[in-house]
Design a protein around this motif. Structure first.
Motif, PDB file in Angstrom:
ATOM      1  N   HIS A   1      -7.161  -1.609  15.582  1.00 18.65           N
ATOM      2  CA  HIS A   1      -8.179  -2.501  16.140  1.00 18.65           C
ATOM      3  C   HIS A   1      -7.829  -3.978  15.916  1.00 18.65           C
ATOM      4  O   HIS A   1      -7.928  -4.793  16.823  1.00 18.65           O
ATOM      5  CB  HIS A   1      -9.541  -2.222  15.494  1.00 18.65           C
TER       6      HIS A   1
ATOM      7  N   ALA B   1      -4.126  -8.707   8.026  1.00 20.57           N
ATOM      8  CA  ALA B   1      -5.522  -8.266   7.929  1.00 20.57           C
ATOM      9  C   ALA B   1      -5.786  -7.259   6.821  1.00 20.57           C
ATOM     10  O   ALA B   1      -6.919  -7.128   6.361  1.00 20.57           O
ATOM     11  CB  ALA B   1      -5.921  -7.613   9.251  1.00 20.57           C
TER      12      ALA B   1
ATOM     13  N   CYS C   1      -1.119  -5.226   8.706  1.00 19.89           N
ATOM     14  CA  CYS C   1      -2.407  -4.904   9.347  1.00 19.89           C
ATOM     15  C   CYS C   1      -2.643  -3.400   9.358  1.00 19.89           C
ATOM     16  O   CYS C   1      -3.350  -2.883  10.224  1.00 19.89           O
ATOM     17  CB  CYS C   1      -2.437  -5.441  10.776  1.00 19.89           C
TER      18      CYS C   1
ATOM     19  N   ASP D   1       4.220   0.866  13.733  1.00 22.70           N
ATOM     20  CA  ASP D   1       3.050   1.708  13.481  1.00 22.70           C
ATOM     21  C   ASP D   1       3.546   3.143  13.322  1.00 22.70           C
ATOM     22  O   ASP D   1       4.651   3.471  13.761  1.00 22.70           O
ATOM     23  CB  ASP D   1       2.056   1.626  14.660  1.00 22.70           C
ATOM     24  N   ILE D   2       2.720   3.979  12.687  1.00 20.22           N
ATOM     25  CA  ILE D   2       3.109   5.388  12.591  1.00 20.22           C
ATOM     26  C   ILE D   2       2.678   6.143  13.845  1.00 20.22           C
ATOM     27  O   ILE D   2       3.061   7.275  14.060  1.00 20.22           O
ATOM     28  CB  ILE D   2       2.504   6.057  11.330  1.00 20.22           C
TER      29      ILE D   2
ATOM     30  N   THR E   1     -12.147 -10.457  13.259  1.00 18.27           N
ATOM     31  CA  THR E   1     -11.235 -10.383  12.102  1.00 18.27           C
ATOM     32  C   THR E   1      -9.853 -10.886  12.515  1.00 18.27           C
ATOM     33  O   THR E   1      -9.231 -11.690  11.817  1.00 18.27           O
ATOM     34  CB  THR E   1     -11.110  -8.930  11.587  1.00 18.27           C
TER      35      THR E   1
ATOM     36  N   GLY F   1     -14.410 -10.425  10.167  1.00 16.91           N
ATOM     37  CA  GLY F   1     -15.253  -9.242  10.404  1.00 16.91           C
ATOM     38  C   GLY F   1     -16.566  -9.323   9.647  1.00 16.91           C
ATOM     39  O   GLY F   1     -17.636  -9.010  10.189  1.00 16.91           O
TER      40      GLY F   1
ATOM     41  N   GLY G   1      -4.797  -5.255  14.451  1.00 19.02           N
ATOM     42  CA  GLY G   1      -3.398  -5.575  14.722  1.00 19.02           C
ATOM     43  C   GLY G   1      -3.133  -5.837  16.195  1.00 19.02           C
ATOM     44  O   GLY G   1      -2.446  -6.790  16.555  1.00 19.02           O
TER      45      GLY G   1
ATOM     46  N   ASN H   1      -6.535  -5.103   3.627  1.00 17.46           N
ATOM     47  CA  ASN H   1      -7.136  -5.442   2.341  1.00 17.46           C
ATOM     48  C   ASN H   1      -6.172  -5.066   1.224  1.00 17.46           C
ATOM     49  O   ASN H   1      -5.441  -4.095   1.332  1.00 17.46           O
ATOM     50  CB  ASN H   1      -8.441  -4.658   2.149  1.00 17.46           C
TER      51      ASN H   1
ATOM     52  N   SER I   1     -13.655  -6.201  14.775  1.00 18.41           N
ATOM     53  CA  SER I   1     -12.198  -6.346  14.681  1.00 18.41           C
ATOM     54  C   SER I   1     -11.615  -7.557  15.436  1.00 18.41           C
ATOM     55  O   SER I   1     -10.742  -8.238  14.899  1.00 18.41           O
ATOM     56  CB  SER I   1     -11.511  -5.065  15.160  1.00 18.41           C
TER      57      SER I   1
ATOM     58  N   LYS J   1     -14.412 -11.861  -1.047  1.00 18.66           N
ATOM     59  CA  LYS J   1     -14.331 -12.261   0.366  1.00 18.66           C
ATOM     60  C   LYS J   1     -15.608 -12.985   0.785  1.00 18.66           C
ATOM     61  O   LYS J   1     -15.568 -14.058   1.387  1.00 18.66           O
ATOM     62  CB  LYS J   1     -14.135 -11.017   1.237  1.00 18.66           C
TER      63      LYS J   1
ATOM     64  N   VAL K   1     -11.430   1.357   8.413  1.00 12.94           N
ATOM     65  CA  VAL K   1     -10.431   2.286   8.954  1.00 12.94           C
ATOM     66  C   VAL K   1     -11.061   3.679   9.155  1.00 12.94           C
ATOM     67  O   VAL K   1     -11.787   4.172   8.284  1.00 12.94           O
ATOM     68  CB  VAL K   1      -9.229   2.375   7.982  1.00 12.94           C
ATOM     69  N   GLY K   2     -10.812   4.255  10.310  1.00 10.94           N
ATOM     70  CA  GLY K   2     -11.313   5.610  10.586  1.00 10.94           C
ATOM     71  C   GLY K   2     -12.723   5.631  11.149  1.00 10.94           C
ATOM     72  O   GLY K   2     -13.299   6.699  11.347  1.00 10.94           O
TER      73      GLY K   2
HETATM   74  P1  NAD Z   1      -7.233   0.773  12.372  1.00  6.32           P
HETATM   75  O1  NAD Z   1      -7.453   2.096  11.734  1.00  6.32           O
HETATM   76  O2  NAD Z   1      -7.781   0.512  13.705  1.00  6.32           O
HETATM   77  O3  NAD Z   1      -5.661   0.469  12.463  1.00  6.32           O
HETATM   78  C1  NAD Z   1      -4.757   0.738  11.449  1.00  6.32           C
HETATM   79  C2  NAD Z   1      -3.414   0.992  12.141  1.00  6.32           C
HETATM   80  O4  NAD Z   1      -2.417   1.109  11.110  1.00  6.32           O
HETATM   81  C3  NAD Z   1      -3.372   2.286  12.948  1.00  6.32           C
HETATM   82  O5  NAD Z   1      -2.799   2.043  14.220  1.00  6.32           O
HETATM   83  C4  NAD Z   1      -2.494   3.214  12.106  1.00  6.32           C
HETATM   84  O6  NAD Z   1      -1.755   4.133  12.883  1.00  6.32           O
HETATM   85  C5  NAD Z   1      -1.571   2.201  11.427  1.00  6.32           C
HETATM   86  N1  NAD Z   1      -0.950   2.683  10.208  1.00  6.32           N
HETATM   87  C6  NAD Z   1      -1.492   3.453   9.239  1.00  6.32           C
HETATM   88  N2  NAD Z   1      -0.576   3.652   8.263  1.00  6.32           N
HETATM   89  C7  NAD Z   1       0.536   2.984   8.637  1.00  6.32           C
HETATM   90  C8  NAD Z   1       1.811   2.805   8.051  1.00  6.32           C
HETATM   91  N3  NAD Z   1       2.137   3.363   6.897  1.00  6.32           N
HETATM   92  N4  NAD Z   1       2.710   2.030   8.708  1.00  6.32           N
HETATM   93  C9  NAD Z   1       2.408   1.461   9.894  1.00  6.32           C
HETATM   94  N5  NAD Z   1       1.216   1.600  10.504  1.00  6.32           N
HETATM   95  C10 NAD Z   1       0.295   2.355   9.876  1.00  6.32           C
HETATM   96  O7  NAD Z   1      -7.718  -0.303  11.297  1.00  6.32           O
HETATM   97  P2  NAD Z   1      -8.148  -1.816  11.567  1.00  6.32           P
HETATM   98  O8  NAD Z   1      -9.606  -1.868  11.758  1.00  6.32           O
HETATM   99  O9  NAD Z   1      -7.233  -2.408  12.582  1.00  6.32           O
HETATM  100  O10 NAD Z   1      -7.845  -2.475  10.137  1.00  6.32           O
HETATM  101  C11 NAD Z   1      -6.519  -2.754   9.730  1.00  6.32           C
HETATM  102  C12 NAD Z   1      -6.537  -3.275   8.300  1.00  6.32           C
HETATM  103  O11 NAD Z   1      -7.334  -4.462   8.233  1.00  6.32           O
HETATM  104  C13 NAD Z   1      -7.163  -2.313   7.284  1.00  6.32           C
HETATM  105  O12 NAD Z   1      -6.483  -2.444   6.059  1.00  6.32           O
HETATM  106  C14 NAD Z   1      -8.579  -2.815   7.139  1.00  6.32           C
HETATM  107  O13 NAD Z   1      -9.137  -2.492   5.894  1.00  6.32           O
HETATM  108  C15 NAD Z   1      -8.365  -4.295   7.274  1.00  6.32           C
HETATM  109  N6  NAD Z   1      -9.556  -5.003   7.740  1.00  6.32           N
HETATM  110  C16 NAD Z   1     -10.127  -4.661   8.920  1.00  6.32           C
HETATM  111  C17 NAD Z   1     -11.264  -5.360   9.353  1.00  6.32           C
HETATM  112  C18 NAD Z   1     -11.907  -5.051  10.680  1.00  6.32           C
HETATM  113  O14 NAD Z   1     -12.736  -5.841  11.132  1.00  6.32           O
HETATM  114  N7  NAD Z   1     -11.551  -3.956  11.332  1.00  6.32           N
HETATM  115  C19 NAD Z   1     -11.800  -6.381   8.578  1.00  6.32           C
HETATM  116  C20 NAD Z   1     -11.169  -6.714   7.373  1.00  6.32           C
HETATM  117  C21 NAD Z   1     -10.042  -6.011   6.962  1.00  6.32           C
END
Ligand code: NAD
Length: 366
Positions: free
Chosen positions: A197, A273, A251, A217-218, A164, A305, A199, A275, A161, A82, A130-131
């Motif tokens: 964040h 988004a 996402c 979403d779950i 991103t 991001g 999505g 990974n 986010s 990346k 995440v988390g």
């Molecule tokens: P986040 O934890 O804020 O959001 C993830 C969402 O996915 C949550 O609402 C969760 O309930 C939902 N979720 C989890 N499992 C699920 C499933 N099986 N089906 C449907 N929904 C589900 O995370 P984020 O920061 O929004 O990141 C989202 C993705 O993007 C991650 O894979 C992260 O690694 C990637 N990413 C994030 C950033 C960033 O800047 N935050 C940068 C690069 C990549």
């Protein structure tokens, strides 16, 4: 490149440590444990040829420690490519903390984690994933300078986010241009899986442009919130992947393009988004190509991001962050065209450009 996950028994019996399937010439892997705070973390430093390894910390309730190790190996490798494809002078790293953030995350645990990051002396910089929240990075900052994504009020670049999401939006538009001949998302039906964040912000951008967005979403509470805020539809069926739509935006978590889902997909474009969206880069990348589905490589379009947090290290401002993130559009289009011209997958095309950049730097320093 092999990305399947071995079963725990196979790993124990057959594979020595460096034979782990997700091990891909990683420079260093650090296991961190602190019984007082309940911390169990793994830091993966994949490659530091272009610069210090930077990548977020994911806190997740992994089923097994092997799952956590595989995740950190895969994610840290992804960060190397990346940073390389985005033209940043950064290497690839990532950390995972094992456990449910809602249950075990405390300031003490985050500080203890920060102390472990500090022992690496700047070889690895952490950030959020995440988390994690910006406030967690502020806590880590109390014990180490090797952290990014801290609050703007504390001199950081803030939550990465939204940036991103903007990069994903740019990559999605480029993929739409490649697939449909124009990049307008108005009227396109877009499936957004995971409205956290990133999505949620993507939902905002796409619906403002007039796309018809379907969210999944779950977390039911989030679904109602986001649906009410942006007037978008909640997916109610039992197989999102089989839904008729134009674009699928993963996402949530990775590996959602896999043996089970790939044959169901009816979309023309995948751009999201998460990974490591392809469970297996080679197998699923090639299958997407055969199905005529345009795939915008995740590590390329979700780089907003890292651009944002890199600003903290390099000290550049909002305008440069925006320009660099917008450039994801051009890079995505170039890569899709290159893949078509050379009849390789988009993922392979993006990887080869990233690998060339790393090799050139390595050779110049020999
Ligand atoms: P986040 O934890 O804020 O959001 C993830 C969402 O996915 C949550 O609402 C969760 O309930 C939902 N979720 C989890 N499992 C699920 C499933 N099986 N089906 C449907 N929904 C589900 O995370 P984020 O920061 O929004 O990141 C989202 C993705 O993007 C991650 O894979 C992260 O690694 C990637 N990413 C994030 C950033 C960033 O800047 N935050 C940068 C690069 C990549």
């Amino acid at each position: 490149m092999i990305t399947e996950v071995l079963t725990a028994n196979q790993l124990k019996k057959e594979a020595p440590v460096f034979g782990q399937l997700s091990f891909d010439n990683h420079e260093q892997v650090v296991f961190c444990q602190d019984k007082d705070t309940g911390l169990k973390a793994i830091i993966g430093v994949h490659n530091t040829i272009l610069g210090p390894a930077l990548g977020g910390t994911r806190m997740y309730d992994y089923k097994t420690e092997w799952d956590a190790l595989n995740d950190v190996l895969r994610l840290s490798r992804g960060m190397t490519y990346k940073a390389a494809i985005t033209g940043l002078n950064l290497g690839g790293g990532k950390a995972v903390i094992i456990g449910d953030p809602k249950k075990i995350k405390t300031p003490e645990l985050m500080k203890r984690f920060g102390e472990f990051v500090h022992t690496l002396g700047g070889k690895y910089y952490t950030a959020e994933d995440v988390g994690m929240e910006t406030s967690d990075m502020d806590t880590v900052r109390q014990v180490t300078p090797y952290v990014t994504g801290i609050s703007e009020s504390k001199g950081g670049a803030g939550n990465p986010s939204p940036v991103t999401a903007y990069g994903v939006f740019m990559g999605m538009k480029a993929a739409a241009k490649f697939a449909y001949g124009n990049d307008a998302l108005a009227g396109k039906r877009i499936l957004v899986e995971g409205i956290g964040h990133v999505g949620e912000e993507l939902v905002r951008l796409a619906s403002e442009e007039g796309a018809s967005v379907l969210i999944s979403d779950i977390n039911q509470e989030r679904l109602s919130e986001v649906s009410n805020t942006y007037g978008v539809e909640i997916y109610r069926g039992d197989s999102l992947y089989a839904e008729t739509a134009d674009i699928y935006a993963p996402c949530a978590l990775g590996a959602t393009v896999n043996d089970e889902t790939i044959h169901k997909l009816k979309v023309k474009v995948i751009a999201g988004a998460a990974n490591n969206q392809l469970a297996n880069e080679n197998i699923h990348g090639t299958l997407l190509q055969k199905k005529g589905i345009v795939y915008a490589p995740d590590f390329l379009i979700n780089a907003g991001g890292i651009i944002n947090v890199y600003a903290e290290i390099e000290g550049y401002g909002r305008d440069q962050i925006k320009t660099k993130t917008e450039n994801i559009y051009n890079t995505t289009l170039d890569i899709l065209n290159k893949a078509k011209a050379t009849n390789i997958t988009a993922n392979a095309a993006a990887l080869s450009i990233a690998e060339d950049r790393i090799a050139t730097r390595k050779n110049s320093t020999l």
